[in-house]
Design a protein around this motif. Structure first.
Motif, PDB file in Angstrom:
ATOM      1  N   ASP A  12     122.822 -65.884  91.412  1.00  0.00           N
ATOM      2  CA  ASP A  12     122.449 -66.631  92.610  1.00  0.00           C
ATOM      3  C   ASP A  12     123.605 -66.532  93.604  1.00  0.00           C
ATOM      4  OD1 ASP A  12     121.127 -68.462  94.345  1.00  0.00           O
ATOM      5  OD2 ASP A  12     122.383 -70.062  93.535  1.00  0.00           O
ATOM      6  N   PRO A  13     123.355 -66.009  94.800  1.00  0.00           N
ATOM      7  CA  PRO A  13     124.445 -65.817  95.756  1.00  0.00           C
ATOM      8  C   PRO A  13     125.017 -67.115  96.317  1.00  0.00           C
ATOM      9  CG  PRO A  13     122.352 -65.276  96.777  1.00  0.00           C
ATOM     10  CD  PRO A  13     122.079 -65.556  95.320  1.00  0.00           C
ATOM     11  N   ALA A  17     127.980 -70.075  89.074  1.00  0.00           N
ATOM     12  CA  ALA A  17     127.614 -69.703  87.709  1.00  0.00           C
ATOM     13  C   ALA A  17     126.122 -69.825  87.439  1.00  0.00           C
ATOM     14  CB  ALA A  17     128.392 -70.567  86.722  1.00  0.00           C
ATOM     15  N   GLN A  18     125.302 -69.578  88.441  1.00  0.00           N
ATOM     16  CA  GLN A  18     123.867 -69.680  88.216  1.00  0.00           C
ATOM     17  C   GLN A  18     123.202 -68.349  88.517  1.00  0.00           C
ATOM     18  OE1 GLN A  18     121.849 -73.099  89.626  1.00  0.00           O
ATOM     19  NE2 GLN A  18     123.190 -74.470  88.517  1.00  0.00           N
ATOM     20  N   PHE A  19     121.992 -68.216  87.970  1.00  0.00           N
ATOM     21  CA  PHE A  19     121.232 -66.985  88.095  1.00  0.00           C
ATOM     22  C   PHE A  19     119.851 -67.308  88.634  1.00  0.00           C
ATOM     23  CE2 PHE A  19     124.511 -66.404  85.020  1.00  0.00           C
ATOM     24  CZ  PHE A  19     124.958 -65.103  85.225  1.00  0.00           C
ATOM     25  N   LEU A  23     110.671 -65.051  89.064  1.00  0.00           N
ATOM     26  CA  LEU A  23     109.340 -65.424  89.502  1.00  0.00           C
ATOM     27  C   LEU A  23     109.340 -66.442  90.635  1.00  0.00           C
ATOM     28  CD1 LEU A  23     109.012 -64.539  86.305  1.00  0.00           C
ATOM     29  CD2 LEU A  23     106.678 -65.068  86.906  1.00  0.00           C
ATOM     30  N   CYS A  24     110.131 -67.505  90.523  1.00  0.00           N
ATOM     31  CA  CYS A  24     110.113 -68.549  91.557  1.00  0.00           C
ATOM     32  C   CYS A  24     111.372 -68.557  92.426  1.00  0.00           C
ATOM     33  CB  CYS A  24     109.883 -69.920  90.933  1.00  0.00           C
ATOM     34  SG  CYS A  24     111.248 -70.498  89.898  1.00  0.00           S
ATOM     35  N   ASN A  25     112.329 -67.691  92.112  1.00  0.00           N
ATOM     36  CA  ASN A  25     113.567 -67.537  92.889  1.00  0.00           C
ATOM     37  C   ASN A  25     114.420 -68.799  92.972  1.00  0.00           C
ATOM     38  OD1 ASN A  25     113.239 -64.771  93.556  1.00  0.00           O
ATOM     39  ND2 ASN A  25     111.678 -65.382  95.032  1.00  0.00           N
ATOM     40  N   THR A  26     114.343 -69.675  91.958  1.00  0.00           N
ATOM     41  CA  THR A  26     115.215 -70.846  91.916  1.00  0.00           C
ATOM     42  C   THR A  26     116.426 -70.528  91.049  1.00  0.00           C
ATOM     43  OG1 THR A  26     113.966 -71.755  90.047  1.00  0.00           O
ATOM     44  CG2 THR A  26     113.334 -72.493  92.267  1.00  0.00           C
ATOM     45  N   ALA A  27     117.533 -71.226  91.290  1.00  0.00           N
ATOM     46  CA  ALA A  27     118.777 -70.996  90.566  1.00  0.00           C
ATOM     47  C   ALA A  27     118.833 -71.844  89.303  1.00  0.00           C
ATOM     48  CB  ALA A  27     119.964 -71.318  91.466  1.00  0.00           C
ATOM     49  N   HIS A  28     119.336 -71.230  88.227  1.00  0.00           N
ATOM     50  CA  HIS A  28     119.452 -71.903  86.928  1.00  0.00           C
ATOM     51  C   HIS A  28     120.660 -71.359  86.182  1.00  0.00           C
ATOM     52  CE1 HIS A  28     115.352 -73.520  87.201  1.00  0.00           C
ATOM     53  NE2 HIS A  28     115.064 -72.353  87.754  1.00  0.00           N
ATOM     54  N   PRO A  29     121.223 -72.168  85.263  1.00  0.00           N
ATOM     55  CA  PRO A  29     122.246 -71.614  84.374  1.00  0.00           C
ATOM     56  C   PRO A  29     121.591 -70.548  83.484  1.00  0.00           C
ATOM     57  CG  PRO A  29     122.201 -74.015  84.244  1.00  0.00           C
ATOM     58  CD  PRO A  29     121.017 -73.589  85.052  1.00  0.00           C
ATOM     59  N   CYS A  44     112.485 -69.031  84.370  1.00  0.00           N
ATOM     60  CA  CYS A  44     112.940 -70.391  84.067  1.00  0.00           C
ATOM     61  C   CYS A  44     111.864 -71.078  83.215  1.00  0.00           C
ATOM     62  CB  CYS A  44     113.198 -71.159  85.358  1.00  0.00           C
ATOM     63  SG  CYS A  44     111.715 -71.488  86.345  1.00  0.00           S
ATOM     64  N   ASN A  45     112.141 -72.298  82.788  1.00  0.00           N
ATOM     65  CA  ASN A  45     111.179 -73.020  81.944  1.00  0.00           C
ATOM     66  C   ASN A  45     109.832 -73.207  82.627  1.00  0.00           C
ATOM     67  OD1 ASN A  45     112.916 -73.252  79.782  1.00  0.00           O
ATOM     68  ND2 ASN A  45     113.749 -75.202  80.462  1.00  0.00           N
ATOM     69  N   ALA A  46     109.827 -73.422  83.950  1.00  0.00           N
ATOM     70  CA  ALA A  46     108.575 -73.626  84.677  1.00  0.00           C
ATOM     71  C   ALA A  46     107.750 -72.339  84.755  1.00  0.00           C
ATOM     72  CB  ALA A  46     108.863 -74.142  86.080  1.00  0.00           C
ATOM     73  N   CYS A  47     108.394 -71.206  84.656  1.00  0.00           N
ATOM     74  CA  CYS A  47     107.709 -69.915  84.777  1.00  0.00           C
ATOM     75  C   CYS A  47     107.520 -69.226  83.431  1.00  0.00           C
ATOM     76  CB  CYS A  47     108.506 -69.003  85.719  1.00  0.00           C
ATOM     77  SG  CYS A  47     108.601 -69.623  87.408  1.00  0.00           S
ATOM     78  N   TRP A  48     107.775 -69.924  82.350  1.00  0.00           N
ATOM     79  CA  TRP A  48     107.703 -69.353  81.012  1.00  0.00           C
ATOM     80  C   TRP A  48     106.488 -69.876  80.260  1.00  0.00           C
ATOM     81  CZ3 TRP A  48     110.040 -65.370  78.979  1.00  0.00           C
ATOM     82  CH2 TRP A  48     109.995 -65.174  77.607  1.00  0.00           C
ATOM     83  N   LYS A  49     105.835 -69.023  79.487  1.00  0.00           N
ATOM     84  CA  LYS A  49     104.681 -69.421  78.682  1.00  0.00           C
ATOM     85  C   LYS A  49     104.981 -69.152  77.214  1.00  0.00           C
ATOM     86  CE  LYS A  49     102.159 -70.612  82.119  1.00  0.00           C
ATOM     87  NZ  LYS A  49     101.993 -72.015  82.384  1.00  0.00           N
TER      88      LYS A  49
END
Length: 70
Positions: A12-13, A17-19, A23-29, A44-49
């Motif tokens: 994540d620019p 320390a996040q990436f 899919l949703c372009n949000t930053a996460h560890p 991320c968890n929201a985009c995972w099945k």
């Protein structure tokens, strides 16, 4: 976008320390992202099945293919 297995997620620019979830372009560890076994995208968890152990995009394709087979 397809990624090779083991290819790291995009940093994540706007943070140190996040990436970025592919899919949703949000930053996460990094610990909160999983790589899809089919397309290689990082989700991320929201985009995972968990049902198919894939990202939501690939899970949708699997469901379509299952409907066609019925």
């Amino acid at each position: 976008m397809m990624r090779k297995q083991g290819e790291p997620p995009v940093k994540d620019p706007h943070s140190f320390a996040q990436f970025t979830c592919d899919l949703c372009n949000t930053a996460h560890p990094i610990a909160e992202l999983r790589q899809c076994v089919l397309c290689g995208r990082w989700a991320c968890n929201a985009c995972w099945k968990d049902e198919y152990y894939t990202c939501r995009s690939c899970a949708g394709l699997i469901k379509i293919h299952q409907l066609k087979g019925e």
